[in-house]
Scaffold this active site. Structure first.
Site, PDB file in Angstrom:
ATOM      1  N   HIS A  73     -23.914 -60.425 -39.695  1.00 15.83           N
ATOM      2  CA  HIS A  73     -25.023 -60.481 -39.201  1.00 15.83           C
ATOM      3  C   HIS A  73     -25.920 -59.858 -39.694  1.00 15.83           C
ATOM      4  O   HIS A  73     -26.268 -58.965 -40.391  1.00 15.83           O
ATOM      5  CB  HIS A  73     -24.817 -59.760 -37.508  1.00 15.83           C
ATOM      6  CG  HIS A  73     -23.761 -60.442 -36.437  1.00 15.83           C
ATOM      7  ND1 HIS A  73     -23.817 -60.045 -35.144  1.00 15.83           N
ATOM      8  CD2 HIS A  73     -23.233 -61.722 -36.864  1.00 15.83           C
ATOM      9  CE1 HIS A  73     -22.912 -60.851 -34.633  1.00 15.83           C
ATOM     10  NE2 HIS A  73     -22.435 -61.860 -35.648  1.00 15.83           N
ATOM     11  N   GLU A  86     -28.602 -57.651 -38.872  1.00 15.78           N
ATOM     12  CA  GLU A  86     -28.774 -56.467 -38.725  1.00 15.78           C
ATOM     13  C   GLU A  86     -27.825 -55.635 -39.604  1.00 15.78           C
ATOM     14  O   GLU A  86     -28.283 -54.727 -40.409  1.00 15.78           O
ATOM     15  CB  GLU A  86     -28.532 -55.878 -37.261  1.00 15.78           C
ATOM     16  CG  GLU A  86     -29.191 -56.539 -36.128  1.00 15.78           C
ATOM     17  CD  GLU A  86     -28.609 -57.480 -35.481  1.00 15.78           C
ATOM     18  OE1 GLU A  86     -28.239 -58.556 -36.190  1.00 15.78           O
ATOM     19  OE2 GLU A  86     -28.615 -57.780 -34.390  1.00 15.78           O
ATOM     20  N   CYS A 103     -25.816 -57.677 -30.769  1.00 17.80           N
ATOM     21  CA  CYS A 103     -24.677 -57.643 -30.137  1.00 17.80           C
ATOM     22  C   CYS A 103     -23.828 -56.162 -30.198  1.00 17.80           C
ATOM     23  O   CYS A 103     -24.511 -55.315 -30.784  1.00 17.80           O
ATOM     24  CB  CYS A 103     -23.690 -58.656 -30.758  1.00 17.80           C
ATOM     25  SG  CYS A 103     -23.062 -58.164 -32.399  1.00 17.80           S
ATOM     26  N   CYS A 125     -23.438 -54.894 -33.863  1.00 24.44           N
ATOM     27  CA  CYS A 125     -24.443 -54.380 -34.415  1.00 24.44           C
ATOM     28  C   CYS A 125     -25.069 -53.093 -33.746  1.00 24.44           C
ATOM     29  O   CYS A 125     -25.624 -52.218 -34.563  1.00 24.44           O
ATOM     30  CB  CYS A 125     -25.783 -55.547 -34.398  1.00 24.44           C
ATOM     31  SG  CYS A 125     -25.097 -56.745 -35.510  1.00 24.44           S
TER      32      CYS A 125
HETATM   33 ZN   LIG Z   1     -24.703 -58.751 -34.255  1.00 26.71          ZN
END
Ligand SMILES: [Zn+2]
Length: 149
Positions: free
Chosen positions: A53, A55, A83, A86
């Site tokens: 992801h 991040e 999410c 993260c």
């Molecule tokens: Zn994430």
């Protein structure tokens, strides 16, 4: 409307690049004392890595660049509500401030779902600011999913 802060502009650019590469358009930037330390673009498909992801990409690159695992003097700017994975990484990295643009009722874990930073088992809670660049970030996601249908 006043102009967006530069870090959110950069995060939106990274999101756009992710979208052009066929990834869900999410981008992130790590800042320290007004300086860009790292950027990240969502890339799980391209990298065959479900953890890639935006991040995570930005936090990994920032930690590598600074040569340490704690980023307590850094801020993270991201185009979408993080999410659960993260949010966990943000806590482990001791990020000082989290800025995110669009909220994510389906996958977000800050103001939705597990509300990670509000749990007693979360040992570091960044200062959280949301909504800056929301329209642009949500527009990128909407256009991406509309084009895929
Ligand atoms: Zn994430």
């Amino acid at each position: 409307m006043f102009p967006l802060p530069d870090p959110m502009r950069l995060a939106l650019d990274a999101a756009r690049q992710a979208g052009q590469a066929g990834e869900v358009p999410v981008g992130a930037v790590v800042m320290r004392q007004g300086e860009v330390i790292a950027t990240g673009a969502n890339a799980p498909r391209r990298l065959h890595d479900p953890t890639a992801h935006a991040e995570i990409q930005a936090i990994r690159a920032a930690a590598a660049r600074l040569g340490r695992d704690r980023l307590e003097d850094c801020d993270l700017w991201v185009t979408l509500e993080p999410c659960a994975m993260c949010a966990g990484a943000i806590a482990h990295a001791r990020i000082a401030r989290l800025y995110y643009a669009a909220s994510d009722p389906k996958g977000g874990a800050v103001e939705h779902g597990p509300r990670f930073f509000a749990q007693p088992t979360c040992h570091h809670r960044p200062d959280i600011y949301s909504g800056m660049g929301e329209g642009e970030a949500a527009g990128l996601l909407r256009d991406f999913f509309t084009a895929r249908r």
